[in-house]
Design an enzyme around this catalytic site. Structure first.
Site, short mmCIF file in Angstrom:
data_model
loop_
_atom_site.label_atom_id
_atom_site.label_comp_id
_atom_site.label_asym_id
_atom_site.label_seq_id
_atom_site.Cartn_x
_atom_site.Cartn_y
_atom_site.Cartn_z
CD GLU A 97 -11.85 5.92 4.68
OE1 GLU A 97 -11.33 5.38 5.66
OE2 GLU A 97 -11.23 6.14 3.64
NE ARG B 104 -2.52 1.01 3.54
CZ ARG B 104 -3.22 0.65 4.61
NH1 ARG B 104 -4.48 0.22 4.48
NH2 ARG B 104 -2.69 0.69 5.81
CE LYS C 166 -2.60 4.34 7.20
NZ LYS C 166 -4.04 4.32 7.50
C1 LIG Z 1 -5.10 3.56 7.65
C2 LIG Z 1 -6.51 3.92 7.35
C3 LIG Z 1 -7.57 3.01 7.50
C4 LIG Z 1 -7.39 1.63 8.07
O1 LIG Z 1 -6.58 0.81 7.28
P1 LIG Z 1 -5.91 -0.48 7.91
O2 LIG Z 1 -5.04 -1.01 6.83
O3 LIG Z 1 -7.01 -1.42 8.25
O4 LIG Z 1 -5.18 -0.03 9.11
C5 LIG Z 1 -8.84 3.42 7.12
N1 LIG Z 1 -9.07 4.67 6.66
C6 LIG Z 1 -8.09 5.57 6.52
C7 LIG Z 1 -8.41 6.90 5.99
C8 LIG Z 1 -6.78 5.22 6.86
O5 LIG Z 1 -5.81 6.14 6.72
#
Ligand SMILES: *Cc1c(COP(=O)(O)O)cnc(C)c1O
Length: 342
Positions: free
Chosen positions: A220, A81, A184
């Site tokens: 989300e 990722r 991210k």
């Molecule tokens: C990191 C993150 C998540 C959760 O991702 P995981 O891989 O399950 O830790 C969800 N939403 C956002 C915006 C994130 O930055």
């Protein structure tokens, strides 16, 4: 164990541990990284990460098992990722092997800070990739820092497995339809601070964002993905290019199907159809699974299962996921990576 920490009452706070990993990217390649005791980054005042947000991060955890060993949960997925995020922001990819070695080294060097089995606490790892150097024009950096630091953590949302309430606010989006929602990056979080503050000041845990184009579908939470359980046994989660693809979410989609016999569905989750869910939750590495008690949207307040009790399916998913992460339940192939402590 030599350190004195109240493991049972850790929240989600920074703690300066003895060691972190640091590597520089210069002249088109990654240099050999080192473990360092210096917790301060020294970078040019003109670093693109500081001005134009050319930076990315990751989050994963190290878990102490009943036997006392330490393991990581799907770190290769975090590496991949971070590579996708790097591509989106024109940063150099951190090779998977470099990423994994850095994480393992940091865990090993700080192993006294990996919380004991049974406390529910874990060691949270924060990989960070930033563009640095003397550049003031809007263009990609030529030099980068990749660092991984860590700290022991407990619950991210105050309740743990206690349901909390979330707020939908039509006046704010966290990402644009073809923007960086799936990457991210810190910029998405900067954009979420104000809506998050409003939600928290009204007593909510956090915000649930809607799809930025039509504001009709759930996307989300600002730091965790959304899922709902339908009365006919579907595990349903939104699909959208502006959602951050949560590794926890994809793990739950798999476990829901293969361990709990639910039907996994990734698709549109319309706010107008929230009634179809008998349970709902937010999931992510930090949040683990946080049951969603109710959702406020304008004047409407929708309760899923209960405002005070976790639903049975959410609880089973939580037990299955954390059982795997802490080594009590057999993991699907490749999900667990042990950290050698020699
Ligand atoms: C990191 C993150 C998540 C959760 O991702 P995981 O891989 O399950 O830790 C969800 N939403 C956002 C915006 C994130 O930055």
């Amino acid at each position: 164990m030599t350190v004195k920490i109240d493991w049972e009452n850790l929240g989600f706070s920074y703690m300066k541990l003895p060691y972190r990993y640091l590597a520089y990217y210069k002249n088109g390649k990654w240099e050999q990284g080192v473990l360092t005791e210096d917790a301060t980054l020294h970078v040019s005042e003109s670093s693109p990460a500081l001005h134009y947000g050319q930076q990315a991060f990751e989050g994963l955890k190290a878990y102490r098992t009943k036997k006392g060993t330490i393991q990581l949960f799907r770190p290769d997925e975090n590496a991949k990722r971070l590579q996708r995020t790097a591509d989106r922001l024109l940063m150099p990819q951190v090779p998977t092997e470099l990423f994994m070695d850095a994480c393992k080294e940091v865990v090993k060097a700080n192993q006294d800070y990996v919380p004991p089995y049974g406390t529910g606490a874990t060691l949270y790892l924060r990989p960070l990739l930033i563009g640095i150097g003397d550049i003031i024009g809007v263009k990609p950096a030529e030099e980068y820092i990749f660092t991984v630091f860590a700290m022991p953590v407990g619950n991210y949302f105050k309740g743990g497995l206690q349901p909390t309430n979330f707020l939908i606010q039509d006046e704010f989006d966290r990402a644009a339809p073809n923007g960086t929602g799936a990457a991210k990056v810190g910029g998405n979080y900067a954009a979420s601070l104000l809506p998050g503050k409003t939600a928290k000041s009204k007593g909510f845990s956090d915000v649930i964002y809607l799809d930025p184009a039509t504001h009709t579908k759930i996307e989300e939470v600002g730091s965790a993905n959304f899922f709902g359980i339908t009365a006919n046994g579907q595990f349903m989660t939104p699909k959208s290019p502006s959602i951050l693809p949560s590794i926890t979410k994809y793990s739950l989609l798999y476990l829901a199907e293969h361990r709990l016999g639910l039907t996994p569905v990734e698709g549109d989750v319309f706010v107008a159809d929230l009634d179809q869910f008998v349970e709902a939750g937010a999931c992510g590495t930090a949040a683990v699974i946080s049951p969603i008690g109710g959702v406020q949207h304008g004047e409407a307040f929708h309760v899923f299962y209960s405002e005070t009790e976790v639903g049975p399916v959410t609880k089973r998913l939580y037990d299955e996921l954390t059982g795997i992460q802490f080594g009590d339940i057999e993991a699907p192939e490749g999900w667990i990576v042990p950290v050698e402590l020699d």
